[in-house]
Design an enzyme around this catalytic site. Structure first.
Site, PDB file in Angstrom:
ATOM      1  CB  THR A 237      29.898  51.843  45.638  1.00  0.00           C
ATOM      2  OG1 THR A 237      28.967  51.599  44.589  1.00  0.00           O
ATOM      3  CG2 THR A 237      30.165  50.552  46.377  1.00  0.00           C
ATOM      4  NE  ARG A 265      23.223  48.276  37.378  1.00  0.00           N
ATOM      5  CZ  ARG A 265      24.204  48.763  38.119  1.00  0.00           C
ATOM      6  NH1 ARG A 265      24.019  48.991  39.406  1.00  0.00           N
ATOM      7  NH2 ARG A 265      25.378  49.022  37.592  1.00  0.00           N
ATOM      8  N   GLY A 267      24.334  45.604  40.100  1.00  0.00           N
ATOM      9  CA  GLY A 267      25.672  45.916  39.614  1.00  0.00           C
ATOM     10  C   GLY A 267      26.663  44.917  40.170  1.00  0.00           C
ATOM     11  CG  ASP A 268      30.602  46.413  40.747  1.00  0.00           C
ATOM     12  OD1 ASP A 268      29.641  47.196  40.883  1.00  0.00           O
ATOM     13  OD2 ASP A 268      31.779  46.754  40.964  1.00  0.00           O
ATOM     14  CB  THR A 288      33.571  52.448  43.882  1.00  0.00           C
ATOM     15  OG1 THR A 288      34.799  53.137  43.620  1.00  0.00           O
ATOM     16  CG2 THR A 288      33.527  52.080  45.355  1.00  0.00           C
ATOM     17  N   GLY A 289      32.426  52.046  40.973  1.00  0.00           N
ATOM     18  CA  GLY A 289      32.426  52.552  39.603  1.00  0.00           C
ATOM     19  C   GLY A 289      31.572  51.699  38.679  1.00  0.00           C
ATOM     20  N   GLY A 291      29.806  49.196  37.258  1.00  0.00           N
ATOM     21  CA  GLY A 291      29.587  47.851  37.759  1.00  0.00           C
ATOM     22  C   GLY A 291      29.559  46.784  36.686  1.00  0.00           C
TER      23      GLY A 291
HETATM   24  N1  ASP Z   1      29.567  49.767  41.207  1.00  0.00           N
HETATM   25  C1  ASP Z   1      28.264  50.248  41.579  1.00  0.00           C
HETATM   26  C2  ASP Z   1      27.232  49.639  40.688  1.00  0.00           C
HETATM   27  O1  ASP Z   1      27.502  49.415  39.524  1.00  0.00           O
HETATM   28  C3  ASP Z   1      28.133  51.712  41.507  1.00  0.00           C
HETATM   29  C4  ASP Z   1      29.349  52.522  41.870  1.00  0.00           C
HETATM   30  O2  ASP Z   1      30.237  52.034  42.515  1.00  0.00           O
HETATM   31  O3  ASP Z   1      29.444  53.697  41.516  1.00  0.00           O
HETATM   32  O4  ASP Z   1      26.114  49.441  41.138  1.00  0.00           O
END
Ligand code: ASP
Length: 402
Positions: A237, A265, A267-268, A288-289, A291
């Protein structure tokens, strides 16, 4: 040199990978976190893959440009970059091979927000989120409706699946499905079934994946990266928060989300309060990460509320990470499969980058990209020392045998 998506996330490969940011090629040294640095304005903070695009956006902001427009200029870089497979064009697709993008933005000066989720065929979804904010009475549009709205607003439909991402997706399909790839009538059928998931505890052996990758025409130099994405579905992200000299603040986040995700789907990243939150009285934050974990803690909003009650950016971010850890009773054998980085910016120009773990891999720390007159990549401050692990747990390439 093969680049993993984690390289993008860590910022270590930015110079080599960023092909669209003129004059920003140099691979930066990663500096230590600087939590006690004197606050300065204007200021931009971003995820590591935003680093090459900070210079132009900072100049725009310093010259009186709008804070949201500055943040959008940063995230547009990875969205346009086909080599960044975590965002926009070239993003890794869902399990059906379709790229679905999510984004949101908040404009502090006008206290407005916009978001889009599960958008197909439109590259610049962060700008599309801004269009929702500016040209509808809504905050969020998803799926087909968001795509139709984009076309109505003058966005071009295009195929976002690059050839490289398509081949990696095919590799994932062939590695995990009974019905994709050569069948029983194929002259190489023995090869196909050698070390199949049924006989190998569910993990496709690296040698078999390498053969499949070669069969799919993935160039040798890119096979390791493709296999890595198959065995350890990545996320990725870009977030950016921008603070103008006069205190105006905005933020945005954009992503292709989790690779091979279920269609639909979210995510956040498109969730106002989770992937991004901005309050002109307090500041801006993004994530990021992992979600799903961040949605449950409404991370960006919680961080701003922490700062509103007097915490520093570092304290505010670490508190949220501790609360996520608490959801798992602090059990590191489970928490190792989570990783979240928060980018936190306070209205006075104080900032912090915090993450659950030091990095995704040993020697590759999580970073926050910063520009406050000097552009740099800093390590985040982590709750736990060490590298997080990928979910689902599988055998790493090269470590197994056929
Ligand atoms: N947070 C993002 C999601 O869950 C993915 C990411 O940031 O790595 O879609």
């Amino acid at each position: 040199m093969t680049l993993s998506r984690r390289d993008f996330m860590s910022g270590l490969a930015l110079g080599a990978a960023a092909t669209t940011a003129a004059g920003a090629r140099a691979v930066p040294e990663i500096e230590a976190a600087q939590p006690l640095r004197a606050p300065r304005r204007p200021l931009i903070v971003a995820a590591g893959n935003g680093f090459p695009y900070l210079e132009e956006a900072y100049g725009f902001l310093r010259d009186g440009g709008d804070s949201l427009e500055a943040a959008l200029r940063v995230v547009r870089g990875p969205e346009d970059d086909p080599e960044d497979d975590s965002v926009g064009l070239g993003g890794l697709p869902n399990e059906e091979g379709v790229v679905e993008l999510d984004a949101c933005c908040m404009h502090g000066p006008t206290r407005r927000a916009g978001a889009v989720g599960g958008v197909r065929n439109i590259r610049s979804v962060a700008r599309l989120a801004r269009e929702v904010m500016l040209h509808t009475a809504h905050v969020m549009l998803v799926g087909e409706g968001a795509e139709r709205f984009a076309v109505a607003r003058g966005f071009q439909r295009e195929n976002l699946l690059t050839d490289a991402s398509r081949r990696t997706w095919l590799l994932w399909k062939e590695a995990h499905s009974d019905w994709w790839g050569p069948g029983l009538a194929d002259p190489a059928w023995r090869e196909r079934f050698r070390g199949s998931p049924r006989t190998d505890g569910g993990s496709p052996p690296a040698a078999r994946l390498r053969a499949l990758a070669a069969g799919l025409g993935i160039p040798p130099a890119q096979q390791d990266a493709a296999i890595d994405r198959v065995l350890r579905p990545p996320t990725g992200t870009v977030h950016c928060s921008a603070l103008a000299a006069n205190g105006d603040v905005s933020g945005c986040t954009t992503t292709s989300g989790l690779a091979w995700k279920l269609p639909g789907r979210l995510g956040d990243s498109p969730i106002i309060g989770a992937g991004c939150y901005c309050d002109p009285d307090v500041g801006s934050a993004g994530a990021t990460g992992s979600g799903e974990e961040n949605i449950k803690i409404v991370g960006a909003h919680t961080i701003l509320e922490n700062m509103r009650r007097g915490m520093t950016p570092l304290e505010a971010g670490m508190d949220v990470l501790r609360r996520i850890a608490h959801h798992y009773g602090g059990a590191q054998e489970r928490l190792q499969f989570l990783d979240i980085t928060y980018y936190v910016l306070r209205k006075d120009g104080a900032y912090a980058g915090v993450s659950m773990w030091t990095g995704y891999e040993p020697g590759r720390p999580h970073t926050i990209a910063v520009h406050d007159g000097s552009r740099r990549l800093e390590k985040t401050t982590s709750l736990f020392e060490g590298a997080s692990a990928y979910w689902p747990p599988t055998v790493a390439p090269g470590r197994d045998q056929t």
